[in-house]
Design a protein around this motif. Structure first.
Motif, short mmCIF file in Angstrom:
data_model
loop_
_atom_site.label_atom_id
_atom_site.label_comp_id
_atom_site.label_asym_id
_atom_site.label_seq_id
_atom_site.Cartn_x
_atom_site.Cartn_y
_atom_site.Cartn_z
N THR A 17 -46.13 1.21 10.95
CA THR A 17 -45.60 1.35 12.42
C THR A 17 -44.11 1.35 12.44
OG1 THR A 17 -47.93 0.60 12.93
CG2 THR A 17 -46.14 0.91 14.71
N ASP A 90 -44.06 6.07 15.71
CA ASP A 90 -45.31 6.02 16.15
C ASP A 90 -45.60 5.77 17.64
OD1 ASP A 90 -46.89 6.20 13.51
OD2 ASP A 90 -45.52 4.54 13.38
N ARG A 117 -46.27 13.03 14.31
CA ARG A 117 -47.05 11.90 14.31
C ARG A 117 -48.44 12.10 15.19
NH1 ARG A 117 -45.24 8.83 10.28
NH2 ARG A 117 -44.74 7.02 11.21
N ALA A 118 -49.46 12.05 14.30
CA ALA A 118 -50.92 12.50 15.06
C ALA A 118 -51.27 11.69 16.21
CB ALA A 118 -51.93 12.78 13.94
N GLU A 119 -50.77 10.54 16.29
CA GLU A 119 -51.32 9.92 17.24
C GLU A 119 -50.12 8.86 17.85
OE1 GLU A 119 -54.98 7.39 16.79
OE2 GLU A 119 -55.53 9.05 15.08
N ALA A 120 -49.02 9.77 18.18
CA ALA A 120 -47.68 9.22 18.71
C ALA A 120 -48.08 8.89 19.91
CB ALA A 120 -46.46 10.07 18.54
N MET A 121 -47.49 7.50 20.62
CA MET A 121 -47.87 7.12 21.93
C MET A 121 -46.33 7.07 22.81
SD MET A 121 -50.50 3.97 21.48
CE MET A 121 -49.26 3.02 20.82
#
Length: 124
Positions: A17, A90, A117-121
């Motif tokens: 991460t 990430d 980043r597929a699940e970047a927040m």
């Protein structure tokens, strides 16, 4: 502050991460990093995540017992040049965005750091 410390924990205990915290000015970025570093340094050694030395002034780099990289957390000012260039995060915490000199341009500059980043927040 609470979100910054939560993201420190996410980075420290989730291998692979990487995160960035962006504030409106360098002084606030420095303060947030110092709070994160102090939190890290005051944990008991038995549970404190291992870190490595690095050349970045405001970065914690986490490593395993063999010093293999696990993740990193960095703080920046929205006034920094090239925020998103050469980074892949990430998560990103954006602090004090109403006070950024040009929030739209800064957000656009950060896009490359989050695109792959597929699940970047992103937290505000």
């Amino acid at each position: 502050m609470t979100l910054a410390l939560a993201l420190y924990l996410k980075t420290a205990f989730n291998p692979g991460t990487r995160g960035g915290i962006i504030t409106d000015k360098q002084e606030r970025s420095d303060e947030l990093f110092k709070a994160i570093r102090d939190c890290h340094n005051n944990w008991p050694a038995s549970i404190r995540p291992r870190t490595s030395k690095n050349s970045e002034r405001f970065q914690l780099s986490f490593v395993d017992e063999l010093n293999r990289p696990l993740g990193s957390l960095q703080t920046y000012s929205a006034r920094s040049d090239n925020l998103g260039i050469g980074r892949s995060w990430d998560f990103t915490m954006m602090s004090e965005t109403p006070f950024w000199p040009d929030a739209g341009a800064t957000w656009y500059a950060l896009r490359p750091a989050l695109t792959n980043r597929a699940e970047a927040m992103v937290g505000f």
